[in-house]
Design a protein around this motif. Structure first.
Motif, PDB file in Angstrom:
ATOM      1  N   ASP A 131     -23.818 -16.043 -15.143  1.00 12.40           N
ATOM      2  CA  ASP A 131     -22.452 -15.499 -15.088  1.00 12.40           C
ATOM      3  C   ASP A 131     -21.402 -16.588 -14.947  1.00 12.40           C
ATOM      4  OD1 ASP A 131     -23.585 -13.018 -15.277  1.00 12.40           O
ATOM      5  OD2 ASP A 131     -23.341 -12.504 -13.161  1.00 12.40           O
ATOM      6  N   HIS A 132     -21.782 -17.714 -14.345  1.00  9.36           N
ATOM      7  CA  HIS A 132     -20.824 -18.794 -14.093  1.00  9.36           C
ATOM      8  C   HIS A 132     -21.170 -20.049 -14.891  1.00  9.36           C
ATOM      9  CE1 HIS A 132     -20.564 -16.177 -10.505  1.00  9.36           C
ATOM     10  NE2 HIS A 132     -19.272 -16.443 -10.586  1.00  9.36           N
ATOM     11  N   ASP A 133     -21.723 -19.842 -16.077  1.00  8.68           N
ATOM     12  CA  ASP A 133     -22.181 -20.990 -16.865  1.00  8.68           C
ATOM     13  C   ASP A 133     -21.047 -21.944 -17.235  1.00  8.68           C
ATOM     14  OD1 ASP A 133     -24.277 -22.415 -18.361  1.00  8.68           O
ATOM     15  OD2 ASP A 133     -23.144 -21.779 -20.120  1.00  8.68           O
ATOM     16  N   LYS A 134     -19.839 -21.418 -17.416  1.00  9.15           N
ATOM     17  CA  LYS A 134     -18.722 -22.297 -17.770  1.00  9.15           C
ATOM     18  C   LYS A 134     -18.420 -23.291 -16.655  1.00  9.15           C
ATOM     19  CE  LYS A 134     -16.356 -19.200 -20.988  1.00  9.15           C
ATOM     20  NZ  LYS A 134     -15.089 -18.472 -21.308  1.00  9.15           N
ATOM     21  N   GLU A 135     -18.797 -22.952 -15.428  1.00  6.78           N
ATOM     22  CA  GLU A 135     -18.534 -23.841 -14.305  1.00  6.78           C
ATOM     23  C   GLU A 135     -19.502 -25.017 -14.257  1.00  6.78           C
ATOM     24  OE1 GLU A 135     -16.675 -20.966 -10.877  1.00  6.78           O
ATOM     25  OE2 GLU A 135     -18.860 -21.037 -11.044  1.00  6.78           O
ATOM     26  N   VAL A 136     -20.778 -24.748 -14.616  1.00  5.16           N
ATOM     27  CA  VAL A 136     -21.804 -25.783 -14.420  1.00  5.16           C
ATOM     28  C   VAL A 136     -22.513 -26.199 -15.700  1.00  5.16           C
ATOM     29  CG1 VAL A 136     -22.224 -25.257 -11.993  1.00  5.16           C
ATOM     30  CG2 VAL A 136     -23.444 -23.978 -13.760  1.00  5.16           C
ATOM     31  N   SER A 137     -22.450 -25.382 -16.746  1.00  2.00           N
ATOM     32  CA  SER A 137     -23.026 -25.706 -18.063  1.00  2.00           C
ATOM     33  C   SER A 137     -24.480 -26.156 -17.988  1.00  2.00           C
ATOM     34  CB  SER A 137     -22.180 -26.798 -18.747  1.00  2.00           C
ATOM     35  OG  SER A 137     -20.865 -26.368 -18.939  1.00  2.00           O
ATOM     36  N   CYS A 138     -25.281 -25.419 -17.233  1.00  2.00           N
ATOM     37  CA  CYS A 138     -26.679 -25.824 -17.060  1.00  2.00           C
ATOM     38  C   CYS A 138     -27.661 -24.838 -17.681  1.00  2.00           C
ATOM     39  CB  CYS A 138     -27.006 -25.991 -15.579  1.00  2.00           C
ATOM     40  SG  CYS A 138     -27.059 -24.422 -14.666  1.00  2.00           S
ATOM     41  N   VAL A 139     -27.208 -23.614 -17.945  1.00  2.00           N
ATOM     42  CA  VAL A 139     -28.113 -22.580 -18.427  1.00  2.00           C
ATOM     43  C   VAL A 139     -28.633 -22.943 -19.817  1.00  2.00           C
ATOM     44  CG1 VAL A 139     -28.358 -20.148 -19.021  1.00  2.00           C
ATOM     45  CG2 VAL A 139     -26.919 -20.829 -17.093  1.00  2.00           C
ATOM     46  N   GLY A 140     -29.934 -22.806 -20.011  1.00  2.00           N
ATOM     47  CA  GLY A 140     -30.532 -23.147 -21.286  1.00  2.00           C
ATOM     48  C   GLY A 140     -30.778 -24.624 -21.454  1.00  2.00           C
TER      49      GLY A 140
ATOM     50  N   LYS B 195     -22.617 -25.898  -6.450  1.00  2.00           N
ATOM     51  CA  LYS B 195     -22.090 -26.100  -7.803  1.00  2.00           C
ATOM     52  C   LYS B 195     -21.942 -27.584  -8.117  1.00  2.00           C
ATOM     53  CE  LYS B 195     -18.633 -23.090  -7.278  1.00  2.00           C
ATOM     54  NZ  LYS B 195     -17.444 -22.249  -7.614  1.00  2.00           N
ATOM     55  N   ARG B 196     -21.506 -28.354  -7.139  1.00  2.00           N
ATOM     56  CA  ARG B 196     -21.380 -29.792  -7.336  1.00  2.00           C
ATOM     57  C   ARG B 196     -22.746 -30.433  -7.582  1.00  2.00           C
ATOM     58  NH1 ARG B 196     -18.810 -32.867  -9.826  1.00  2.00           N
ATOM     59  NH2 ARG B 196     -17.040 -31.572  -9.150  1.00  2.00           N
ATOM     60  N   LEU B 197     -23.753 -29.988  -6.842  1.00  2.00           N
ATOM     61  CA  LEU B 197     -25.111 -30.503  -7.032  1.00  2.00           C
ATOM     62  C   LEU B 197     -25.597 -30.205  -8.450  1.00  2.00           C
ATOM     63  CD1 LEU B 197     -27.833 -31.634  -5.924  1.00  2.00           C
ATOM     64  CD2 LEU B 197     -28.382 -29.274  -5.268  1.00  2.00           C
ATOM     65  N   ILE B 198     -25.424 -28.965  -8.906  1.00  2.00           N
ATOM     66  CA  ILE B 198     -25.892 -28.578 -10.241  1.00  2.00           C
ATOM     67  C   ILE B 198     -25.154 -29.361 -11.323  1.00  2.00           C
ATOM     68  CG2 ILE B 198     -26.049 -26.676 -11.893  1.00  2.00           C
ATOM     69  CD1 ILE B 198     -26.352 -24.790  -9.485  1.00  2.00           C
ATOM     70  N   VAL B 199     -23.853 -29.503 -11.178  1.00  2.00           N
ATOM     71  CA  VAL B 199     -23.061 -30.255 -12.159  1.00  2.00           C
ATOM     72  C   VAL B 199     -23.532 -31.698 -12.230  1.00  2.00           C
ATOM     73  CG1 VAL B 199     -20.774 -31.197 -12.646  1.00  2.00           C
ATOM     74  CG2 VAL B 199     -21.018 -28.782 -12.047  1.00  2.00           C
ATOM     75  N   ASN B 200     -23.739 -32.329 -11.075  1.00  2.00           N
ATOM     76  CA  ASN B 200     -24.167 -33.728 -11.048  1.00  2.00           C
ATOM     77  C   ASN B 200     -25.532 -33.912 -11.701  1.00  2.00           C
ATOM     78  OD1 ASN B 200     -21.832 -34.372  -9.710  1.00  2.00           O
ATOM     79  ND2 ASN B 200     -22.778 -34.685  -7.716  1.00  2.00           N
ATOM     80  N   ILE B 201     -26.482 -33.038 -11.364  1.00  2.00           N
ATOM     81  CA  ILE B 201     -27.828 -33.152 -11.923  1.00  2.00           C
ATOM     82  C   ILE B 201     -27.806 -32.882 -13.418  1.00  2.00           C
ATOM     83  CG2 ILE B 201     -30.175 -32.246 -11.844  1.00  2.00           C
ATOM     84  CD1 ILE B 201     -29.334 -33.934  -9.422  1.00  2.00           C
ATOM     85  N   THR B 202     -26.973 -31.935 -13.854  1.00  2.00           N
ATOM     86  CA  THR B 202     -26.865 -31.641 -15.284  1.00  2.00           C
ATOM     87  C   THR B 202     -26.338 -32.849 -16.044  1.00  2.00           C
ATOM     88  OG1 THR B 202     -26.482 -29.295 -14.836  1.00  2.00           O
ATOM     89  CG2 THR B 202     -25.843 -30.105 -17.008  1.00  2.00           C
ATOM     90  N   LYS B 203     -25.336 -33.525 -15.506  1.00  2.00           N
ATOM     91  CA  LYS B 203     -24.789 -34.720 -16.151  1.00  2.00           C
ATOM     92  C   LYS B 203     -25.842 -35.805 -16.277  1.00  2.00           C
ATOM     93  CE  LYS B 203     -19.911 -34.198 -14.826  1.00  2.00           C
ATOM     94  NZ  LYS B 203     -18.809 -34.758 -13.999  1.00  2.00           N
ATOM     95  N   LEU B 204     -26.619 -36.006 -15.223  1.00  2.00           N
ATOM     96  CA  LEU B 204     -27.670 -37.020 -15.259  1.00  2.00           C
ATOM     97  C   LEU B 204     -28.739 -36.660 -16.289  1.00  2.00           C
ATOM     98  CD1 LEU B 204     -28.144 -37.715 -11.429  1.00  2.00           C
ATOM     99  CD2 LEU B 204     -27.060 -39.211 -13.117  1.00  2.00           C
ATOM    100  N   ALA B 205     -29.088 -35.377 -16.353  1.00  2.00           N
ATOM    101  CA  ALA B 205     -30.102 -34.939 -17.309  1.00  2.00           C
ATOM    102  C   ALA B 205     -29.616 -35.112 -18.744  1.00  2.00           C
ATOM    103  CB  ALA B 205     -30.478 -33.481 -17.045  1.00  2.00           C
ATOM    104  N   ARG B 206     -28.350 -34.797 -18.971  1.00  2.21           N
ATOM    105  CA  ARG B 206     -27.808 -34.952 -20.322  1.00  2.21           C
ATOM    106  C   ARG B 206     -27.807 -36.410 -20.749  1.00  2.21           C
ATOM    107  NH1 ARG B 206     -22.655 -31.371 -22.013  1.00  2.21           N
ATOM    108  NH2 ARG B 206     -23.050 -32.667 -23.841  1.00  2.21           N
ATOM    109  N   SER B 207     -27.473 -37.309 -19.841  1.00  2.00           N
ATOM    110  CA  SER B 207     -27.430 -38.726 -20.184  1.00  2.00           C
ATOM    111  C   SER B 207     -28.813 -39.263 -20.528  1.00  2.00           C
ATOM    112  CB  SER B 207     -26.843 -39.533 -19.018  1.00  2.00           C
ATOM    113  OG  SER B 207     -27.706 -39.508 -17.896  1.00  2.00           O
ATOM    114  N   LYS B 208     -29.858 -38.623 -19.992  1.00  2.00           N
ATOM    115  CA  LYS B 208     -31.221 -39.086 -20.266  1.00  2.00           C
ATOM    116  C   LYS B 208     -31.821 -38.415 -21.479  1.00  2.00           C
ATOM    117  CE  LYS B 208     -35.907 -39.365 -18.424  1.00  2.00           C
ATOM    118  NZ  LYS B 208     -36.804 -39.176 -17.260  1.00  2.00           N
ATOM    119  N   TYR B 209     -31.617 -37.107 -21.619  1.00  2.00           N
ATOM    120  CA  TYR B 209     -32.334 -36.332 -22.617  1.00  2.00           C
ATOM    121  C   TYR B 209     -31.552 -36.072 -23.898  1.00  2.00           C
ATOM    122  CZ  TYR B 209     -36.076 -35.345 -19.311  1.00  2.00           C
ATOM    123  OH  TYR B 209     -37.133 -35.473 -18.445  1.00  2.00           O
ATOM    124  N   ILE B 210     -30.244 -36.302 -23.886  1.00  2.00           N
ATOM    125  CA  ILE B 210     -29.444 -35.993 -25.062  1.00  2.00           C
ATOM    126  C   ILE B 210     -28.604 -37.199 -25.471  1.00  2.00           C
ATOM    127  CG2 ILE B 210     -27.554 -34.574 -25.953  1.00  2.00           C
ATOM    128  CD1 ILE B 210     -28.532 -32.316 -24.313  1.00  2.00           C
TER     129      ILE B 210
END
Length: 309
Positions: A117-126, A174-189
């Motif tokens: 429901d709050h994917d726009k906030e953290v952009s982690c779903v999927g 939310k801050r934790l999820i955003v930070n981890i998502t950014k790190l994952a994107r930098s590694k995997y994408i």
């Protein structure tokens, strides 16, 4: 120079181990929504058994290994969990650690924070959650420091009793999820090749697969839902992933088949029907093609974990 760097790393490691002792288990429950947020560290018995003991607690989990390299078993498959690595896990995954005492884990259910429901906030779903693959995200020294500071604030807020504690912990999550998502994107994408709109389509595809793989096995179904052609999807995934959309669908089916064969007593016929196969023999051939084992052989060669073990 290497000796100096190695010495500095050892000092950092010793300080981390000092910071993280003793064991701690903090929790927050919202009686109005049923929302749960948990923070655990140094818990030797920390694990999850989704198809039994923990089925009622649908917790998303973010785990930080701050200790030595060890083995983590996820859905019956063993993986190497390296030091200073973060691992996000879906609510329906079962896991055990070789040495859980070296873990810090955040857990939450959708009642506390719904990432869909709050994917726009953290952009982690999927991506962070619901990708199919397990993402092992290495932390550089500066990332470790940020995560330690965030952990300290989490602990402080958990131990603060006031009317805004829930709100503060939600902001921190939310801050934790955003930070981890950014790190994952930098590694995997490869960021330079994956524009935000294309990345969003990839995440939507993964989310659709997660919700429909038991019934829909064709790429054309998901392409139609996204108003794209199957070829467009294939070209999009080729930008950052060697897997095709069909491989992603099939691998998600295999993951669930392995879970059901490992953790439940369902017959092969029941598993095949649950995963959308009308013919159990066809399912058995499909499973063997992707694993080299028949479903019966796979089950007989796996150690069936018991609840609480």
């Amino acid at each position: 120079m290497e000796d100096v760097i190695g010495s500095e790393r050892n000092i950092v490691k010793r300080s981390i181990l000092c910071i993280f002792n003793p064991a701690m288990k903090l929790s927050l429950k919202d009686p109005n929504t049923g929302g749960d947020l948990l923070l655990l560290k140094g818990e030797q018995e920390f694990d999850r058994f989704f198809y039994g003991r923990d089925r009622g607690n649908k917790y998303f989990t973010i785990i930080w290994n701050y200790g030595d390299a060890q083995t983590v078993t996820i859905d019956g498959e063993q993986h190497s969990f390296l030091p200073q690595t973060v691992l996000p896990l879906m609510f329906n995954q079962s896991f055990q650690f070789e040495n859980a005492i070296d873990m810090v884990a955040w857990q939450f259910n959708r009642e506390f924070y719904c990432i869909v429901d709050h994917d726009k906030e953290v952009s982690c779903v999927g991506f962070l959650f619901g990708l199919g693959d397990n993402l092992f995200i290495n932390l550089e020294p500066q990332d470790q420091q940020k995560l330690r500071l965030l952990l300290d604030v989490f602990i402080e807020e958990f131990n603060t009793s006031d009317h805004i504690r829930n709100e503060m912990l939600l902001v921190l999550l939310k801050r934790l999820i955003v930070n981890i998502t950014k790190l994952a994107r930098s590694k995997y994408i490869p960021e330079q090749k994956m524009q935000e709109d294309k990345f969003h389509i990839v995440r939507q595809f993964n989310l659709l697969v997660e919700g429909n793989y038991r019934k829909e096995h064709s790429v054309s179904y998901y392409a139609e839902q996204l108003n794209r052609s199957p070829k467009t999807l294939s070209n999009l995934f080729a930008i950052y992933n060697h897997k095709t959309p069909l491989q992603i669908i099939q691998e998600r089916i295999i993951i669930e088949a392995r879970r059901l064969l490992t953790y439940t007593s369902q017959s092969v016929k029941e598993v095949s029907y649950e995963l959308g196969f009308e013919d159990a023999a066809y399912f058995s051939n499909f499973f063997k093609k992707h694993t080299t084992f028949s479903p019966v052989e796979y089950r007989n060669n796996k150690h069936i974990l018991e609840p609480g073990k």
